[in-house]
Design an enzyme around this catalytic site. Structure first.
Site, mmCIF file in Angstrom:
data_model
loop_
_atom_site.group_PDB
_atom_site.id
_atom_site.type_symbol
_atom_site.label_atom_id
_atom_site.label_comp_id
_atom_site.label_asym_id
_atom_site.label_seq_id
_atom_site.Cartn_x
_atom_site.Cartn_y
_atom_site.Cartn_z
ATOM 1 N N SER A 158 0.823 -1.208 0.000
ATOM 2 C CA SER A 158 0.000 0.000 0.000
ATOM 3 C C SER A 158 0.862 1.265 0.000
ATOM 4 C CB SER A 158 -0.921 0.014 1.224
ATOM 5 O OG SER A 158 -0.150 0.044 2.414
ATOM 6 N N HIS A 159 2.145 1.121 0.274
ATOM 7 C CA HIS A 159 3.045 2.272 0.200
ATOM 8 C C HIS A 159 4.124 2.071 -0.860
ATOM 9 C CE1 HIS A 159 1.156 3.230 4.064
ATOM 10 N NE2 HIS A 159 1.466 4.462 3.769
ATOM 11 N N ARG B 271 1.906 3.813 -5.438
ATOM 12 C CA ARG B 271 1.807 5.229 -5.094
ATOM 13 C C ARG B 271 2.360 6.172 -6.171
ATOM 14 N NH1 ARG B 271 -0.184 6.984 0.251
ATOM 15 N NH2 ARG B 271 -0.809 5.011 1.172
ATOM 16 N N HIS C 87 2.932 16.212 1.368
ATOM 17 C CA HIS C 87 3.345 15.103 2.206
ATOM 18 C C HIS C 87 3.178 13.787 1.487
ATOM 19 C CE1 HIS C 87 3.954 12.422 5.574
ATOM 20 N NE2 HIS C 87 4.752 13.390 5.952
ATOM 21 N N PHE C 88 4.236 12.992 1.509
ATOM 22 C CA PHE C 88 4.181 11.733 0.794
ATOM 23 C C PHE C 88 4.517 10.562 1.697
ATOM 24 C CE2 PHE C 88 6.165 8.337 -1.677
ATOM 25 C CZ PHE C 88 5.027 7.943 -2.353
ATOM 26 N N ALA D 145 4.523 6.986 4.159
ATOM 27 C CA ALA D 145 4.655 6.545 5.546
ATOM 28 C C ALA D 145 5.724 7.332 6.289
ATOM 29 C CB ALA D 145 4.994 5.063 5.577
ATOM 30 N N LEU D 146 5.627 7.301 7.621
ATOM 31 C CA LEU D 146 6.614 7.994 8.456
ATOM 32 C C LEU D 146 7.771 7.077 8.860
ATOM 33 C CD1 LEU D 146 4.188 9.969 10.821
ATOM 34 C CD2 LEU D 146 5.330 10.801 8.749
ATOM 35 N N GLU E 180 -9.027 1.441 3.314
ATOM 36 C CA GLU E 180 -9.686 0.202 3.776
ATOM 37 C C GLU E 180 -11.194 0.306 3.648
ATOM 38 O OE1 GLU E 180 -7.763 -1.712 7.415
ATOM 39 O OE2 GLU E 180 -6.895 0.297 7.482
ATOM 40 N N HIS F 281 -12.254 8.334 23.000
ATOM 41 C CA HIS F 281 -11.866 9.723 23.301
ATOM 42 C C HIS F 281 -10.367 9.867 23.496
ATOM 43 C CE1 HIS F 281 -11.988 8.121 27.416
ATOM 44 N NE2 HIS F 281 -11.229 9.135 27.747
ATOM 45 N N ARG G 66 7.562 -6.465 8.492
ATOM 46 C CA ARG G 66 8.311 -5.649 7.535
ATOM 47 C C ARG G 66 9.787 -6.040 7.506
ATOM 48 N NH1 ARG G 66 9.738 -0.886 7.945
ATOM 49 N NH2 ARG G 66 9.043 -0.257 10.004
#
Lengths: 341, 341
Positions: free
Chosen positions: B47-48, B52, B120-121, B123-124, B188, B229, B310
């Site tokens: 997904s990344h 992309r 912004h592109f 994953a972090l 998703e 919350h 990963r």
């Protein structure tokens, strides 16, 4: 109807400070712990109010807090300020470190206070608010006792590991949250046990690692984190940053150290302060205005900001005083007597 | 069976860099964006991955990213480093800021990198791992588009606001988590819509603010945060720290700016780096050893550390290359052709 006594916040602070000082706390420790306890009463957080005095005294009698210790600050001019509490209660260490932390955050934009070797006492929001009162954003976190299982695990390992954050709002009470990263507090499970009511699903596992709604089985097993594997990851992060990283005990080590969850825990705490003025300098738009628009949009769709109930109670307490029941007053008097002898 | 092509990680990086450069990205932007995309493929985060590329090209064609912009670093010697991306893709800004951030964290113990005005592109975690590779702990967060309702609210306001954290493990892949603070990703929900399957409860509300399990209604309404919350409070914190505080767009502003969630968002990002060696200096016990004992206890009770899947995929990809299906290879070839003309 139970007759109540109304005490001003300063008067209640004086009474609680007196009890703690008579019990053997240094002036600094007695005053700073009393301020946190009274802040709980003032903000209608009964679970962090005068009810906590007894736990402080029990921990002191057990020799697990050093009532006369003077915390020592180390400052090498970097962005990390350290206070070695030397076994004192955490609020005394925070009181010594906070002014230096705030100055350093103003100067460098971001700074951290590592409190080590403290007996950790009570909520994190009073500390967060000391920093937001000075126009700083702040994050605080600490481990606890191993009573929570990691996601996918079967046994207690993580603590209830609170996470607190604050954002200053000019002319208004700050945006503040402060919550356990466990689904519920251990005290809530104990309350369910006493009342004989089942726990909501997802709160706990039993001693075999199986989901349970039975409070007694839960107390023999482990609590779960909020938010499944995400909450578990955040709780683990707190063990790493506010335990391992600052050279202090993780939750399993804190439990080993005391051997009981009946006394207040001994470990460290991490507080990070950030200056929105420094971070936003030279950028278009004012940081505080932008935040206010976000808050207006949250409230505007019927959602609430955290801590609003506390701030409402606080305004009333500051104007009209704190109401204590006859039982609460008698309890305070008993505690005062017990430490005078 | 679909025939597959196996490409080495450097070869795939070269191909993706070539496509992005031909499409009009500067050398720095093409290389850094390609590295993030290939990291996704390498780590089996499809997904990344190369999927992309198309979104990058679409955003470029729409004129919503400045492909030739050179990000500008500002460093006043404090603990806050700023990179103005000038509309470039975020990985280019991070590449320029990260070495200074790491140096400053080593020097001061804690430091922050504010990236502003980037597209912004992705994953972090690739950014987190650049810092953990240098022995630093790191936190990263950013807003997104307003697609998530705050707890108790009825309309989209917050973004999916990812939060990522990493802890360096000497001789091992780091402890890393990186997740959306929404219950699920928007993608998703889209997948559920396409497959006609209902959403799990608690994922979303409809356009009237009522809980829904219908994917189409959810896409017209709002997603919910993870953890009720508490997750909502963390998501709000991310808007404040990585939006308002750094003088950049919050999620509702980012959506207003683009008017669509089909293009990559324009906003800022906040990365905080911390030096465990500096934080634990002079304390008993080694920070890294203490962390390893915690990880052993987590794994020892059958729980998993985040990102392990990963890292397993990565080891395989680095040794044996990345497998792409015939469809994927044809897609890459089509993209390469489309940008050459």
């Amino acid at each position: 109807m139970t007759p109540t006594t109304t005490l001003s916040v300063p008067r209640l602070t004086e009474m609680v400070t007196g009890i703690l000082a008579d019990a053997g706390l240094s002036d600094l420790q007695a005053r700073t712990v009393a301020e946190v306890i009274v802040a709980g009463e003032r903000d209608a957080c009964k679970s962090h109010g005068i009810y906590r005095i007894e736990g402080c005294l029990r921990t002191l009698r057990a020799g697990k807090v050093q009532g006369k210790a003077e915390p020592v600050l180390t400052d090498d001019g970097s962005a990390v300020i350290r206070v070695d509490a030397r076994g004192a209660f955490s609020p005394a260490a925070f009181a010594i470190g906070a002014p230096v932390l705030a100055d350093r955050a103003w100067e460098l934009g971001i700074a951290a206070l590592a409190i080590n070797s403290c007996t950790h006492f009570s909520a994190l929001w009073p500390e967060i608010e000391v920093l937001t009162d000075q126009g700083l954003a702040a994050l605080a976190m600490c481990p606890s006792y191993a009573t929570v299982a990691p996601a996918g695990g079967s046994r207690p390992l993580l603590g209830t590991n609170p996470l607190a954050f604050g954002w200053p709002r000019p002319g208004k009470p700050p945006y503040v949250f402060d919550f356990a990263t466990s689904v519920a507090a251990r005290g809530e499970i104990e309350l369910h046990r006493r009342s004989g009511s089942p726990l909501p699903e997802g709160w706990a596992i039993d001693g075999d690692g199986a989901p349970t709604t039975d409070p007694a089985s839960a107390l023999q097993g482990a609590m779960l984190t909020f938010g499944g594997h995400k909450g578990s990851a955040i709780s683990t992060m707190i063990e790493l940053l506010a335990g391992a990283m600052i050279g202090d005990l993780t939750s399993p080590e804190a439990l080993d150290f005391l051997g009981s969850t009946d006394l207040l825990p001994h470990h460290g705490e991490l507080i990070i302060a950030l200056s929105p003025e420094k971070f936003s300098a030279g950028r278009p738009g004012a940081a505080f205005d932008r935040a206010e628009r976000l808050f207006e949009a949250i409230v505007g769709q019927g959602a609430r900001l955290p801590s609003q109930r506390r701030f409402t109670a606080r305004a009333r307490s500051l104007a009209e005083g704190v109401d204590l029941t006859a039982d609460e007053m008698a309890g305070l008097e008993r505690l005062a007597q017990s430490v005078r002898t």
